[in-house]
Enzyme design. Structure first.
Site, PDB file in Angstrom:
ATOM      1  N   LYS A  34      13.692  85.312  13.605  1.00 27.30           N
ATOM      2  CA  LYS A  34      15.072  84.968  13.971  1.00 27.30           C
ATOM      3  C   LYS A  34      15.481  83.648  13.318  1.00 27.30           C
ATOM      4  O   LYS A  34      14.817  82.629  13.469  1.00 27.30           O
ATOM      5  CB  LYS A  34      15.203  84.859  15.494  1.00 27.30           C
ATOM      6  CG  LYS A  34      16.636  84.575  15.944  1.00 27.30           C
ATOM      7  CD  LYS A  34      16.811  84.701  17.435  1.00 27.30           C
ATOM      8  CE  LYS A  34      16.426  83.469  18.207  1.00 27.30           C
ATOM      9  NZ  LYS A  34      17.335  82.332  18.000  1.00 27.30           N
ATOM     10  N   ASP A  61      20.870  85.105  13.680  1.00 31.37           N
ATOM     11  CA  ASP A  61      21.423  84.821  15.008  1.00 31.37           C
ATOM     12  C   ASP A  61      22.539  83.780  14.880  1.00 31.37           C
ATOM     13  O   ASP A  61      22.340  82.604  15.154  1.00 31.37           O
ATOM     14  CB  ASP A  61      20.270  84.316  15.897  1.00 31.37           C
ATOM     15  CG  ASP A  61      20.704  83.897  17.283  1.00 31.37           C
ATOM     16  OD1 ASP A  61      21.795  84.297  17.727  1.00 31.37           O
ATOM     17  OD2 ASP A  61      19.935  83.156  17.942  1.00 31.37           O
ATOM     18  N   LYS A  63      25.822  84.672  16.012  1.00 25.31           N
ATOM     19  CA  LYS A  63      26.776  84.997  17.101  1.00 25.31           C
ATOM     20  C   LYS A  63      28.233  84.902  16.652  1.00 25.31           C
ATOM     21  O   LYS A  63      28.994  84.069  17.135  1.00 25.31           O
ATOM     22  CB  LYS A  63      26.553  84.084  18.307  1.00 25.31           C
ATOM     23  CG  LYS A  63      25.157  84.167  18.891  1.00 25.31           C
ATOM     24  CD  LYS A  63      25.025  83.307  20.135  1.00 25.31           C
ATOM     25  CE  LYS A  63      23.626  83.278  20.675  1.00 25.31           C
ATOM     26  NZ  LYS A  63      22.658  82.567  19.815  1.00 25.31           N
ATOM     27  N   ASP A  66      35.315  85.945  16.218  1.00 23.00           N
ATOM     28  CA  ASP A  66      36.546  85.565  15.522  1.00 23.00           C
ATOM     29  C   ASP A  66      37.474  86.786  15.558  1.00 23.00           C
ATOM     30  O   ASP A  66      37.176  87.770  16.247  1.00 23.00           O
ATOM     31  CB  ASP A  66      36.201  85.144  14.078  1.00 23.00           C
ATOM     32  CG  ASP A  66      37.191  84.129  13.512  1.00 23.00           C
ATOM     33  OD1 ASP A  66      38.408  84.351  13.645  1.00 23.00           O
ATOM     34  OD2 ASP A  66      36.746  83.134  12.923  1.00 23.00           O
ATOM     35  N   THR A 125      23.393  82.772  28.915  1.00 25.74           N
ATOM     36  CA  THR A 125      22.639  82.476  30.144  1.00 25.74           C
ATOM     37  C   THR A 125      22.921  81.057  30.645  1.00 25.74           C
ATOM     38  O   THR A 125      22.570  80.722  31.768  1.00 25.74           O
ATOM     39  CB  THR A 125      21.119  82.674  29.941  1.00 25.74           C
ATOM     40  OG1 THR A 125      20.735  81.918  28.785  1.00 25.74           O
ATOM     41  CG2 THR A 125      20.762  84.127  29.733  1.00 25.74           C
ATOM     42  N   ARG A 218       8.392  78.904  20.786  1.00 27.64           N
ATOM     43  CA  ARG A 218       7.341  77.900  20.933  1.00 27.64           C
ATOM     44  C   ARG A 218       5.957  78.419  21.323  1.00 27.64           C
ATOM     45  O   ARG A 218       4.963  77.851  20.858  1.00 27.64           O
ATOM     46  CB  ARG A 218       7.832  76.794  21.885  1.00 27.64           C
ATOM     47  CG  ARG A 218       8.879  75.912  21.212  1.00 27.64           C
ATOM     48  CD  ARG A 218       9.707  75.124  22.186  1.00 27.64           C
ATOM     49  NE  ARG A 218      10.601  75.996  22.937  1.00 27.64           N
ATOM     50  CZ  ARG A 218      11.465  75.568  23.835  1.00 27.64           C
ATOM     51  NH1 ARG A 218      11.541  74.267  24.112  1.00 27.64           N
ATOM     52  NH2 ARG A 218      12.251  76.412  24.466  1.00 27.64           N
TER      53      ARG A 218
HETATM   54  O1  C5P Z   1      10.817  78.586  22.028  1.00 29.08           O
HETATM   55  P1  C5P Z   1      11.427  79.664  22.875  1.00 29.08           P
HETATM   56  O2  C5P Z   1      10.537  80.872  23.047  1.00 29.08           O
HETATM   57  O3  C5P Z   1      11.967  79.140  24.200  1.00 29.08           O
HETATM   58  O4  C5P Z   1      12.677  80.148  22.013  1.00 29.08           O
HETATM   59  C1  C5P Z   1      13.604  81.061  22.519  1.00 29.08           C
HETATM   60  C2  C5P Z   1      14.651  81.390  21.496  1.00 29.08           C
HETATM   61  O5  C5P Z   1      15.584  82.279  22.095  1.00 29.08           O
HETATM   62  C3  C5P Z   1      15.451  80.181  20.998  1.00 29.08           C
HETATM   63  O6  C5P Z   1      15.819  80.440  19.635  1.00 29.08           O
HETATM   64  C4  C5P Z   1      16.676  80.188  21.882  1.00 29.08           C
HETATM   65  O7  C5P Z   1      17.806  79.649  21.262  1.00 29.08           O
HETATM   66  C5  C5P Z   1      16.877  81.695  22.125  1.00 29.08           C
HETATM   67  N1  C5P Z   1      17.582  82.017  23.371  1.00 29.08           N
HETATM   68  C6  C5P Z   1      17.125  81.622  24.613  1.00 29.08           C
HETATM   69  N2  C5P Z   1      17.835  81.938  25.741  1.00 29.08           N
HETATM   70  C7  C5P Z   1      18.975  82.620  25.643  1.00 29.08           C
HETATM   71  C8  C5P Z   1      19.443  83.033  24.404  1.00 29.08           C
HETATM   72  C9  C5P Z   1      18.722  82.705  23.260  1.00 29.08           C
HETATM   73  O8  C5P Z   1      16.072  81.013  24.739  1.00 29.08           O
HETATM   74  N3  C5P Z   1      19.616  82.937  26.733  1.00 29.08           N
END
Ligand code: C5P
Length: 240
Positions: A34, A61, A63, A66, A125, A218
């Site tokens: 992503k 990603d 999003k 427009d 979220t 992460r």
């Molecule tokens: O490092 P981690 O596993 O928390 O990364 C989650 C990824 O998913 C990040 O790129 C974050 O921006 C994305 N994301 C999220 N929660 C959401 C929508 C997208 O953590 N509600």
């Protein structure tokens, strides 16, 4: 689908060199990478070709949100870039969603290639009931109801699926059926740190709830050995 194909690695870094280092290591162990606004805006769109050339697939990603004509044109660009997935905001409305679904199909047909998967983002979220009512001025509906209604609108418009919180998977799956793709972030294996995620779900639980893909950052990127972390997640899913 193989377990590894369900993992979407969030390349949340802003150096292309670092991102491609992860792609080289992890392309055999994850389904897609992503590229969020951080990496896309520092590396530029050519990052998609570079990921493809290394045997990976790219989820752009960005999003889009427009007027229909503009998002339809961006969808054509995504198709020409040969990304695997990209996303748009359902809040852009039915005409915008239909228009991007149509333009992507048309561009893919013209080029004789497969259409990228187009996903809708419903209610972020980070937006709770109070923000929905007092800031977005959407009243009379619970957040969960808006999420399901917008997922249904995306499906009706011809989109392939949604990105949603694990808490919304069951309701969306029930409303939109088995062919609708569900991609979920907020995933943490039991052995990994939660970081800033508050409500987390394990990969196995997300799968049981009906997710098709999970976005994981992460727990893999920051692991002492990212390949081992990805392999462990795959094994945990395969045990189901
Ligand atoms: O490092 P981690 O596993 O928390 O990364 C989650 C990824 O998913 C990040 O790129 C974050 O921006 C994305 N994301 C999220 N929660 C959401 C929508 C997208 O953590 N509600």
């Amino acid at each position: 689908m193989q377990a590894k194909d369900r993992i979407i690695l969030a390349l949340d870094v802003d150096s292309e060199v670092e991102a491609l280092g992860f792609v080289r290591q992890l392309a055999p162990f994850v389904g897609a990478f992503k590229i969020g606004m951080q990496l896309f805006n520092s590396s530029g769109p050519s990052i998609v070709n570079k990921i493809n050339d290394l045997g990976g697939q790219a989820f752009v990603d960005l999003k889009f949100h427009d007027i229909p004509n503009t998002v339809a044109a961006a969808g054509r660009v995504m198709t020409r870039l040969n990304c695997y997935m990209f996303n748009v905001h359902a809040a852009g409305g039915m005409a915008m969603l239909e228009s991007v679904a149509h333009s992507v199909k048309d561009e893919a047909n013209r080029l004789g290639q497969t259409s990228p998967i187009i996903l809708a983002v419903t209610v972020l979220t980070s937006i709770g009931q109070s923000e929905l009512e007092n800031e977005m001025l959407i009243s009379g509906f619970k957040v969960e109801e808006v999420v399901v209604k917008w997922a249904l609108m995306a499906k009706k418009a011809g989109l392939s699926g949604v990105v949603c919180s694990p808490r919304e998977i069951t309701a969306i799956r029930a409303a939109c059926g088995n062919d609708f793709k569900i991609v979920t972030p907020g995933i943490r294996p039991t052995w990994s740190a939660k970081n800033d995620q508050v409500r987390v779900t394990t990969p196995a639980d997300a799968l049981k709830m009906g997710a098709d893909y999970m976005v994981i950052g992460r727990p893999i990127l920051k692991a002492a050995n990212p390949v081992d972390a990805a392999k462990t997640i795959i094994e945990e899913m395969e045990e189901l």
